[in-house]
Design an enzyme around this catalytic site. Structure first.
Site, PDB file in Angstrom:
ATOM      1  N   HIS A  85       0.564  -0.873  -0.775  1.00  0.00           N
ATOM      2  CA  HIS A  85       0.225  -0.167  -0.181  1.00  0.00           C
ATOM      3  C   HIS A  85       1.075   1.171   0.067  1.00  0.00           C
ATOM      4  CE1 HIS A  85      -2.990   2.943   1.937  1.00  0.00           C
ATOM      5  NE2 HIS A  85      -3.282   2.641   1.417  1.00  0.00           N
ATOM      6  N   HIS A 122      -7.530   8.327  -3.999  1.00  0.00           N
ATOM      7  CA  HIS A 122      -7.959   6.671  -3.896  1.00  0.00           C
ATOM      8  C   HIS A 122      -8.938   6.852  -5.867  1.00  0.00           C
ATOM      9  CE1 HIS A 122      -6.087   5.920  -0.416  1.00  0.00           C
ATOM     10  NE2 HIS A 122      -6.529   4.746  -0.955  1.00  0.00           N
ATOM     11  N   ARG A 181     -14.987  14.168  21.907  1.00  0.00           N
ATOM     12  CA  ARG A 181     -15.865  14.983  23.458  1.00  0.00           C
ATOM     13  C   ARG A 181     -16.746  14.814  24.077  1.00  0.00           C
ATOM     14  NH1 ARG A 181     -16.151  12.319  28.119  1.00  0.00           N
ATOM     15  NH2 ARG A 181     -14.636  13.325  30.092  1.00  0.00           N
ATOM     16  N   CYS A 230      -8.354  17.773  24.328  1.00  0.00           N
ATOM     17  CA  CYS A 230      -9.208  17.896  26.138  1.00  0.00           C
ATOM     18  C   CYS A 230      -7.491  17.486  26.662  1.00  0.00           C
ATOM     19  CB  CYS A 230      -9.574  16.129  25.463  1.00  0.00           C
ATOM     20  SG  CYS A 230      -9.995  15.335  27.322  1.00  0.00           S
ATOM     21  N   TYR A 238     -11.556  18.156  35.684  1.00  0.00           N
ATOM     22  CA  TYR A 238     -10.821  19.153  34.469  1.00  0.00           C
ATOM     23  C   TYR A 238     -10.207  20.557  36.025  1.00  0.00           C
ATOM     24  CZ  TYR A 238     -13.080  17.829  31.051  1.00  0.00           C
ATOM     25  OH  TYR A 238     -13.449  16.556  29.922  1.00  0.00           O
TER      26      TYR A 238
END
Lengths: 545, 545
Positions: B118, B143, B217, B264, B400
């Site tokens: 490939h 492709h 998320r 994140c 957080y």
């Protein structure tokens, strides 16, 4: 140190003869690092120590007040025929083996037995070993008490020779001959140009660093400028006009006052040079200090000249009035966006801790760029201009930049790295010091932490076991404003030393409010100029058994 | 993956029967992660790849164009009686041992022999193993060439059973039943709520992350919002008025477009949980992606409501329209000073890479806070208010946040740490991957680097020997604006593998323009929630002998 001594002693003698001029002598003898007489002297040194309360060091005044009162007392009391010593003899007594001698006025004391009993700790008294106490008493007003003077009197062993002349070590052809007298506590890294830092145990004694021990980073001889004829030239351009500002003109702008920590890019370089040789002064942990600065905001001055923030990138270039024999002056620049942002609070400062700037710190006017490396805080400021390019000075383009550890002097491309502006998060331990012996039981660990760009320090982690476990230290000092945390936090931790412990591997590391942290080790941030040395600070101490 | 497959196959069958609606099917089948039809569909996915030139991926359109053309070709050509497979059979062929099968339309191919050949590398083709090629061809327009289709035809082994029904795995009582269909390349860390990241080898393939593989998320089920009835409520207060804004109202504000990287706080958590257990999703290096966002500036909307920057500290609180069964919505806040600063460029975004936001990314409106942790970029935005306190949401106050490694769930005091806003400097290696075998001779190392707060990445150091020596990588991607470097740099290094080397310990570490660096190791920054995992990224690879 001998020069200081001479100034002290001659000052005191004159005070004895000429009782009408004590306040003038007070400034001269106590500020010690500045021979210029301020136009509007403010003899009270003051600063806030915390968000809740405050302290005032009446150092300059009270310190010498003590000295004068004590001297007066001794003039009347002692009529014996004392043993006479030279200053050189005194200066050779600096250890327990030789005996530890100090002087106050012209009296000489052997304090060998007292050092271990010194309430402020032996190390602080040791800073004065072999020389005069006055510069230290000037910093710490606590000594201005009769019982301190009485205690000291017990250790008197004689007096200094009143006839002794100070040898003339300075030649008139020396460009540094006119540099100011400095405080003897400063650890000198280079005399010409003068570069020195306060010792660790004094550095974090006060949230606001007293002017006489504020770290000094000079690149050239200190100019001796006349405040009456001083002019700051603000260069005009398209759409703006030139200004020539006297000190009085600067005083007319709104006076802006902020607490700002300055740090040299080379702070803690000595740790980096242990990894591999670097070019630069061997700064330990003391190339950082904090003062209360006041002056005109640069944005107000630039606005008066007609400068505006423009869309394209521009820079404000500063030139100092210090120069080398070829006429090259110190220079640096900052981005116009920072200079014009009122929230960035860039100052043209004319006061430091309530006093006119000391000569070593840029009298009469210096730039203060909060959150930015010391190198951009140009002293003895002569010229300000707005340019499309950064300053072409050596210190902007060929110095004060960081590189990969793989770059050496053969491969370095200074254009490939940006000039250092905001500094990364930093911290260091000031107490105990490397190699010291601490008592078992409980140990107090102290230090400072700071980050550039107005980022607040939110946590300092301390380890006693080389990084296996961590405890969060207590943070002290002024409350930090969001996005404008320009000044350091002092921190301390009371920790228990585990029983049977023979040694401690103490480490500190700080976190700022962008949650940036310090790197673990020095080698991967090593760079050929030894700047940005911000790895965890490590101290190895022995535990008394 | 089965669901995707079904959508593809049924889409293609319909295309065969109903040739009048290919473009509608194109959007449906190719975007794959969004069932909503954009009002003003822009089918061209575009983005700049470098400061000097650009590239265009016509992925969505061209990818399916290829599919349709190929399908058409096969409809006319092949009339044999092929062997029939179920999707389950196909999905069990994902390794050299079992054979590696893929599908295109309803044709099945055994590409086991082709994987090593490939041109894009074996690992990229392996992402499609056991399932349909369409979602990948949609991303990579290369492709869409006849020789690719001819080449593939050689590997055909049969067809999918046209009668096969997809088992109904979703119950209507499942609050997640209405979640959109996602791209099969995404590595799923949690299905309910949906959390997934692109695989490393796709992550840094493009400077702009294609929407279908942008990391997702979610904290709650994805709401299905009607753009015609959608309203954004801006809550008034003293001196300001309330606004109720339709999408058309938002379109009337000046449209502001910027490239912003979202990360994140838990990115790279899986490395932290190897030190000691943490609570959180096992993100690898892919909880970070970059898009071109467009929308109204928050400062313009707040100004229209009459809000002004005030002297006292204030916060802009956001509430999402996603909610749990009790009605609790996702919420977060940022300081008002950032929200009102035009230079901070906080957006109420309604476009992502030139298209309406995909449902997984907040359709129809989300907050984008450049330089700040992903958790504050509230999706499906329903409500904005200015408050004297931070958002009271769980995610602002009890999540957080960063803590010292010594803090555990018994001792944690969430009020003691500030909410994460700006993130620290970060970088990771995406190629080669840990455990891979690389050829001897020359190796290409690729990755990303980013810092919070608009700080630009100025250098990435790469080591092949575990940190003993370092080389600076080449930085690519959009030019970074001073103080507004919101997007990542991709980087790569061509390095020589020393002869006889059996393995490489590859490390990367980045430096931002405040000269902040990443810490060496994970353990000293470990924290109970596994956030802020920014230690040097390390990859161990074998060298083929």
């Amino acid at each position: 140190m001998l020069l200081i001594h001479k100034a002290m002693v001659s000052g005191l003698r004159q005070a004895c003869r000429l009782r009408s001029t004590p306040s003038r002598l007070c400034i001269r003898a106590c500020s010690t690092n500045d021979s210029f007489q301020p136009q509007r002297p403010s003899l009270t040194f003051s600063g806030d120590n915390s968000g809740t309360g405050g302290w005032r060091v009446m150092g300059t005044l009270l310190g010498l007040g003590a000295v004068l009162a004590y001297h007066d007392h001794r003039c009347r009391a002692a009529q014996e025929s004392p043993r006479i010593y030279t200053k050189e003899e005194v200066s050779s007594h600096t250890s327990p083996e030789t005996g530890i001698w100090v002087t106050l006025g012209y009296e000489v004391f052997d304090v060998t037995e007292f050092v271990g009993l010194h309430p402020g700790g032996p190390s602080k008294l040791m800073l004065a070993a072999g020389g005069p106490l006055e510069p230290f008493w000037a910093l710490y007003a606590v000594h201005n008490q009769s019982h301190v003077r009485e205690l000291l009197a017990q250790y008197k062993i004689g007096e200094l020779n009143p006839e002794e002349k100070v040898p003339s070590t300075l030649e008139t052809s020396d460009p540094y001959a006119d540099d100011p007298i400095r405080h003897p506590a400063l650890k000198v890294n280079s005399q010409r140009p003068f570069n020195a830092e306060p010792p660790p145990e004094l550095l974090t004694e006060n949230y606001i660093t007293p002017n006489p021990i504020f770290f000094t980073r000079n690149h050239l001889p200190v100019p001796n400028l006349d405040p009456d004829t001083y002019r700051l030239h603000v260069v005009g351009g398209p759409g703006s006009k030139s200004l020539s500002l006297s000190l009085d003109d600067l005083y007319k702008f709104p006076k802006h006052e902020i607490t700002v920590t300055l740090q040299c890019a080379g702070n803690r370089r000595s740790e980096m040079s242990q990894v591999k040789e670097v070019k630069g002064l061997e700064w330990r942990t003391g190339a950082i200090s904090t003062a209360r600065w006041a002056g005109a905001r640069l944005c107000d001055v630039l606005a008066q000249a007609g400068h505006k923030l423009c869309e394209t990138e521009a820079h404000v270039c500063f030139e100092g009035l210090d120069s080398d024999p070829t006429g090259t002056t110190y220079g640096a620049s900052i981005p116009l966006a920072r200079a014009m942002d009122p929230e960035a609070e860039v100052l043209l400062a004319y006061e430091m801790n309530g006093q006119p700037l000391p000569r070593d710190h840029g009298f009469p006017v210096r730039v203060v760029v909060p959150g930015v490396v010391g190198a951009r805080h140009v002293k003895w400021l002569g010229r300000v201009s707005v340019e499309t390019e950064e300053s072409y000075s050596h210190w902007q383009r060929r110095d004060y930049k960081g590189f990969s550890p793989s770059v050496d002097w053969d491969t370095v491309d200074f254009d490939s790295a940006p000039s250092i502006q905001e500094l990364p998060v930093q911290s260091a331990i000031t107490e105990p010091q490397d190699g010291e012996t601490v008592e078992s039981g409980e140990v107090t660990i102290k230090g400072y932490a700071w980050s550039g760009g107005g980022r607040a320090v939110i946590r300092v982690d301390v380890s006693l076991d080389g990084g296996l476990t961590w405890q969060a230290a207590e943070l002290n000092g002024e409350e930090q404003r969001p996005r404008k945390a320009w000044a350091w936090r002092l921190w301390q931790l009371q920790a228990t030393v585990p029983a049977g412990q023979k040694e401690l591997n103490i480490i500190c590391k700080a976190v700022d409010d962008s949650y940036n942290v310090q790197p673990d080790t020095v080698a991967p941030i090593w760079n050929l100029r030894g700047v940005l040395s911000t790895a965890w600070h490590r101290v190895h101490v022995h535990v008394a058994s």
